[in-house]
Scaffold this motif. Structure first.
Motif, PDB file in Angstrom:
ATOM      1  N   ARG A   1       0.833  -1.207   0.000  1.00  0.00           N
ATOM      2  CA  ARG A   1       0.000   0.000   0.000  1.00  0.00           C
ATOM      3  C   ARG A   1       0.861   1.248   0.000  1.00  0.00           C
ATOM      4  N   TYR A   2       1.940   1.214   0.785  1.00  0.00           N
ATOM      5  CA  TYR A   2       2.868   2.344   0.866  1.00  0.00           C
ATOM      6  C   TYR A   2       3.485   2.627  -0.497  1.00  0.00           C
ATOM      7  N   ARG A   3       3.894   1.562  -1.192  1.00  0.00           N
ATOM      8  CA  ARG A   3       4.524   1.718  -2.502  1.00  0.00           C
ATOM      9  C   ARG A   3       3.551   2.277  -3.523  1.00  0.00           C
ATOM     10  N   GLU A   4       2.305   1.786  -3.468  1.00  0.00           N
ATOM     11  CA  GLU A   4       1.277   2.269  -4.395  1.00  0.00           C
ATOM     12  C   GLU A   4       1.023   3.757  -4.196  1.00  0.00           C
ATOM     13  N   LYS A   5       0.902   4.151  -2.931  1.00  0.00           N
ATOM     14  CA  LYS A   5       0.650   5.551  -2.613  1.00  0.00           C
ATOM     15  C   LYS A   5       1.824   6.421  -3.026  1.00  0.00           C
ATOM     16  N   LYS A   6       3.037   5.875  -2.851  1.00  0.00           N
ATOM     17  CA  LYS A   6       4.239   6.617  -3.206  1.00  0.00           C
ATOM     18  C   LYS A   6       4.282   6.905  -4.701  1.00  0.00           C
ATOM     19  N   LYS A   7       3.831   5.923  -5.499  1.00  0.00           N
ATOM     20  CA  LYS A   7       3.798   6.107  -6.954  1.00  0.00           C
ATOM     21  C   LYS A   7       2.809   7.195  -7.360  1.00  0.00           C
ATOM     22  N   ALA A   8       1.742   7.308  -6.583  1.00  0.00           N
ATOM     23  CA  ALA A   8       0.668   8.237  -6.934  1.00  0.00           C
ATOM     24  C   ALA A   8       0.928   9.672  -6.460  1.00  0.00           C
ATOM     25  N   ARG A   9       2.027   9.891  -5.757  1.00  0.00           N
ATOM     26  CA  ARG A   9       2.309  11.226  -5.219  1.00  0.00           C
ATOM     27  C   ARG A   9       2.462  12.258  -6.324  1.00  0.00           C
TER      28      ARG A   9
END
Length: 67
Positions: free
Chosen positions: A24-32
């Motif tokens: 989830r952290y990685r997904e959110k990081k990509k969407a920043r």
């Protein structure tokens, strides 16, 4: 998020839980997005209308002195 005495107990997550959290952290990081987003049109309009000295906001009384 948890706080207080329950914090120590929840320190060790199960491997599956951690995996999910990391994913989830990685997904959110990509969407920043780092572009500037304008949330309030009214504030933008007000800021553009305000007097500035060298790009900074100035009081109405200060404007005559600088110019």
């Amino acid at each position: 998020h948890m706080s207080g005495p329950s914090l120590q107990m929840s320190l060790h997550f199960s491997s599956m839980d951690r995996e999910a959290r990391v994913l989830r952290y990685r997904e959110k990081k990509k969407a920043r997005k780092f572009e500037k987003t304008i949330r309030y049109e009214t504030r933008k309009a007000y800021a553009e209308a305000r007097p500035r000295i060298k790009g900074r906001f100035a009081k109405r009384s200060d404007v005559q002195i600088e110019v």
